[in-house]
Design an enzyme around this catalytic site. Structure first.
Site, short mmCIF file in Angstrom:
data_model
loop_
_atom_site.label_atom_id
_atom_site.label_comp_id
_atom_site.label_asym_id
_atom_site.label_seq_id
_atom_site.Cartn_x
_atom_site.Cartn_y
_atom_site.Cartn_z
N GLN A 262 23.47 20.29 49.69
CA GLN A 262 23.97 19.57 48.60
C GLN A 262 24.53 18.16 49.05
OE1 GLN A 262 24.85 22.58 49.44
NE2 GLN A 262 24.73 23.97 47.74
N ASP A 263 24.52 17.57 50.15
CA ASP A 263 25.21 16.36 50.58
C ASP A 263 24.59 15.05 49.80
OD1 ASP A 263 26.16 14.20 51.83
OD2 ASP A 263 25.57 14.71 53.94
N PRO A 264 25.20 14.36 49.19
CA PRO A 264 24.55 13.22 48.37
C PRO A 264 24.41 11.99 49.24
CG PRO A 264 26.84 13.55 47.75
CD PRO A 264 26.68 14.83 48.78
#
Length: 316
Positions: A262-264
């Site tokens: 989920q790392d933007p």
């Protein structure tokens, strides 16, 4: 340090280095430290970022403080060490690169501890840039690199974010004055707020109400004005120019790549997964954490995988 020379030939004297150590130093027959692990923090962080690994430093943990000696340095350009703000040079500070950041730490380790080889380096975000750059520039300097929520080049949306931050800062006419004004404080706040969306995951942000989000956004902006705008500008420029894609084949160290689904900032499919295929002796862990880019605060969730990786270095 007495002095430090930048890649561009500029030299600063009486150079301040902020650092901390943690763990148990061990020495070889010649009295040389042989179990040192360097911790490299993210952009404009400092030595205290090493606290992220403290929960995994007990007996039988991957970063057992009885086995290893950790050194965490506030990097070149960060406010506690030699930086635009600490030297008061502001926009007259020498422009620096990630190679300069590496050389700064390497020189300090030699002068302070007599270290010319470390067991490994753990770095998150920009700290991962530092780790990969170190492994490329000095292939025999460390046995392993743990590169967390990071990448091999700043590109795409991350490059545009860096350009946007740079544009915000340099568009303020007061930036060239080299002194803090009300306008620059306001500009600094806006530049930092541009980064707000790139910390927590999109899922975590969506779970908050708009009232909660507005409050978090406001607090983030208010806290950011404690940053020095010149420190931010120089660090942002160094990271914006980071690209080691063509040199990854020079790495001799064993590399553990830690990514977050989920790392933007650095989505695994764009950064960690391609990087793992380009580094020959590498392993990849993809975390599942709504902390997103901040998932290094949740390393306990991959304790078993970290233990497995560190087993190879138990006999240091």
């Amino acid at each position: 340090m007495d002095s430090f020379e930048f890649e561009n030939g500029e030299v600063l004297n009486d150079v301040k280095v902020e650092y901390m150590t943690f763990g148990t130093p061990k020495y070889d027959d010649k009295g040389v430290l042989n179990n040192a692990i360097l911790y490299a923090h993210g952009s404009l962080g400092n030595y205290s970022s090493m606290k992220k690994i403290f929960p995994l430093s007990c007996k039988s943990d991957p970063f057992d403080k009885e086995k290893y000696f950790f050194i965490s340095i506030s990097s070149l350009g960060s406010p506690g060490s030699c930086s635009p703000s600490a030297t008061d040079l502001k926009n007259r500070f020498p422009k620096y690169s990630l190679v300069d950041v590496v050389n700064f730490q390497k020189q300090f380790l030699k002068e302070k501890f007599g270290i010319e080889h470390v067991l490994g380096l753990i770095g998150n975000s920009m700290g991962g840039f530092v780790g990969l750059t170190l492994a490329i520039e000095y292939p025999d300097f460390c046995d392993f690199i743990i590169c967390g929520v990071s990448t091999f080049k700043v590109a795409g949306h991350d490059f545009i974010l860096s350009k946007f931050v740079d544009e915000i800062i340099t568009s303020d006419p007061d930036y060239a004055k080299g002194e803090l004004t009300y306008s620059l404080i306001r500009t600094l706040r806006i530049a930092c707020l541009a980064e707000f969306n790139f910390g927590l995951s999109k899922e975590a942000l969506r779970d908050m109400s708009n009232i909660e989000l507005a409050s978090e956004f406001e607090n983030f902006g208010n806290e950011s004005i404690e940053t020095d705008i010149y420190d931010l500008k120089y660090c942002n420029a160094a990271c914006m120019n980071y690209d080691v894609e063509d040199d990854l084949d020079k790495i001799k160290s064993k590399v553990l790549i830690i990514a977050c689904k989920q790392d933007p900032h650095f989505p695994p499919e764009l950064d960690a997964i391609p990087m793992s295929k380009m580094i020959k002796d590498s392993e990849l862990i993809i975390m599942d954490s709504e902390l997103g880019h901040l998932c290094f605060n949740d390393l306990e969730s991959i304790k078993n995988e970290l233990n497995e990786f560190m087993e190879e270095f138990d006999d240091c």
